[in-house]
Design a protein around this motif. Structure first.
Motif, PDB file in Angstrom:
ATOM      1  N   UNK A   4     -70.330  18.521 -60.275  1.00  0.00           N
ATOM      2  CA  UNK A   4     -69.944  18.163 -61.454  1.00  0.00           C
ATOM      3  C   UNK A   4     -70.408  19.059 -62.801  1.00  0.00           C
ATOM      4  N   UNK A   5     -69.098  19.633 -63.471  1.00  0.00           N
ATOM      5  CA  UNK A   5     -69.531  20.368 -64.537  1.00  0.00           C
ATOM      6  C   UNK A   5     -69.128  19.620 -65.795  1.00  0.00           C
ATOM      7  N   UNK A  15     -77.002   3.817 -67.783  1.00  0.00           N
ATOM      8  CA  UNK A  15     -77.941   4.350 -67.242  1.00  0.00           C
ATOM      9  C   UNK A  15     -77.915   5.930 -67.254  1.00  0.00           C
ATOM     10  N   UNK A  16     -76.980   6.587 -67.297  1.00  0.00           N
ATOM     11  CA  UNK A  16     -76.510   7.731 -67.484  1.00  0.00           C
ATOM     12  C   UNK A  16     -75.462   8.012 -68.173  1.00  0.00           C
ATOM     13  N   UNK A  17     -75.470   9.035 -69.426  1.00  0.00           N
ATOM     14  CA  UNK A  17     -74.373   9.073 -70.137  1.00  0.00           C
ATOM     15  C   UNK A  17     -74.056  10.762 -70.343  1.00  0.00           C
ATOM     16  N   UNK A  22     -74.366  17.522 -71.364  1.00  0.00           N
ATOM     17  CA  UNK A  22     -75.388  17.212 -70.445  1.00  0.00           C
ATOM     18  C   UNK A  22     -75.435  15.768 -70.171  1.00  0.00           C
ATOM     19  N   UNK A  23     -75.549  15.450 -68.714  1.00  0.00           N
ATOM     20  CA  UNK A  23     -75.788  14.145 -68.168  1.00  0.00           C
ATOM     21  C   UNK A  23     -77.326  13.932 -68.731  1.00  0.00           C
ATOM     22  N   UNK A  29     -84.158   9.584 -72.243  1.00  0.00           N
ATOM     23  CA  UNK A  29     -83.457  10.611 -73.287  1.00  0.00           C
ATOM     24  C   UNK A  29     -83.434  11.919 -72.710  1.00  0.00           C
ATOM     25  N   UNK A  30     -83.880  12.153 -71.376  1.00  0.00           N
ATOM     26  CA  UNK A  30     -83.806  13.570 -71.088  1.00  0.00           C
ATOM     27  C   UNK A  30     -82.776  13.915 -70.115  1.00  0.00           C
ATOM     28  N   UNK A  31     -82.261  15.046 -70.070  1.00  0.00           N
ATOM     29  CA  UNK A  31     -81.090  15.466 -69.161  1.00  0.00           C
ATOM     30  C   UNK A  31     -81.566  15.197 -67.664  1.00  0.00           C
ATOM     31  N   UNK A  32     -80.690  14.884 -66.761  1.00  0.00           N
ATOM     32  CA  UNK A  32     -80.871  14.682 -65.434  1.00  0.00           C
ATOM     33  C   UNK A  32     -79.777  15.323 -64.712  1.00  0.00           C
ATOM     34  N   UNK A  33     -80.386  15.872 -63.513  1.00  0.00           N
ATOM     35  CA  UNK A  33     -79.636  16.649 -62.439  1.00  0.00           C
ATOM     36  C   UNK A  33     -79.271  15.597 -61.166  1.00  0.00           C
TER      37      UNK A  33
END
Length: 325
Positions: A4-5, A15-17, A22-23, A29-33
């Protein structure tokens, strides 16, 4: 492998936005891979049950032979804690979701199974991408994806007819002139598994099914006709509305590996789907993708100027491509 780009931004309560390209995990509140697995049931009842305590395990190395008809708490724990995954790509097949025609409500039993799985995923901290999955376009062309009623709308004179230009089987059956073979169970909602020619083709080079005349006429109807595009976009909107109260649902992948060669019309359809989703949800991510497995270095080639402007300015869209090379 699935990639996913992210292309744009959004802000929400899921839960993820998507935030600043950035996801983001909203609990930290942190970026997630996002790393995980496909969960796709390609026939009735279309969505795995959440019951039971055995994990889905059909890896040859395990010696197991489970049916994988469930995605339960044991599966969630296995993915999250043993494998370290935080994400699943869940197949939401149109044929199972809306079997009764354009504009009809989504199937109640299907929605109940979907809701239960999303609640389970949320409880275990697993984000879910809803994959509007297709293989070989739909049941009428020996695959799964678009419903039979949509294929009948797209190719009314070709249901249950020989798929062209597939070659005959080694025994001479299922060729261009085998109307009896291809006609068996024509129009049945399970044509793809009941019809002998479908079963034989699916044991071999099934990928060519997506480029038969019937499949491409169906894709043309979906992408290039007002009626077909509207039906598909309405389904995307109805699905977005159905999962609006489920935090685990983080986005829609509008189609798995679309077997389409008409890029301009395809992107116009993605935009129509995006608009339908945004009419009911401000924060659900929405994908765009190119033909089949490709990440095509085509830029705005063959895209309408208005499409390019939409891609530049839309919030919460991402580019979904698959790479097996």
């Amino acid at each position: 492998m699935f990639w996913c780009v992210v292309l744009a931004t959004t802000a929400a309560r899921r839960d993820v936005v998507v935030v600043n390209d950035t996801f983001v995990n909203t609990s930290t509140g942190k970026p997630v891979l996002l790393v995980g697995a496909n969960v796709v049931m390609k026939g009735p009842p279309w969505i795995p049950a959440v019951s039971g305590d055995a994990i889905c395990d059909t890896a040859p190395s395990s010696g197991a032979n489970t049916s994988c008809a469930t995605f339960n708490a044991a599966d969630a724990r296995n993915l999250k804690h043993r494998l370290g995954y935080n994400f699943i790509r869940l197949g939401v097949v149109w044929a199972g979701a809306q079997p009764n025609g354009a504009g009809t409500p989504l199937d109640a039993a299907w929605l109940a199974r979907l809701g239960a799985l999303l609640d389970l995923a949320h409880a275990h901290g697993i984000a879910v991408l809803l994959d509007l999955h297709q293989d070989a376009v739909g049941t009428a062309t020996c695959g799964e994806g678009v419903p039979q009623w949509f294929s009948a709308q797209a190719t009314p004179g070709l249901i249950g007819k020989p798929l062209w230009p597939l070659p005959a089987q080694p025994d001479g059956s299922c060729g261009a002139n085998d109307t009896a073979g291809w006609g068996e169970y024509g129009g049945d909602s399970q044509y793809n598994i009941k019809n002998r020619c479908c079963r034989l083709t699916n044991q071999g080079s099934w990928g060519r099914l997506g480029y038969t005349v019937q499949a491409q006429e169906t894709m043309l109807h979906l992408f290039a006709s007002a009626k077909g595009r509207a039906a598909f976009a309405a389904f995307a909107g109805a699905l977005a509305e159905a999962v609006e109260k489920h935090p685990a649902a983080m986005g829609l992948e509008l189609m798995n590996e679309p077997p389409a060669i008409f890029r301009r019309e395809m992107y116009l359809t993605w935009q129509a789907c995006y608009d339908a989703v945004r009419a009911v949800s401000t924060d659900l991510a929405v994908s765009v993708q190119d033909t089949s497995q490709a990440a095509l270095p085509l830029g705005d080639l063959d895209l309408a100027a208005a499409t390019v402007e939409w891609l530049k300015g839309a919030s919460g869209i991402f580019y979904a491509f698959h790479w097996y090379g």
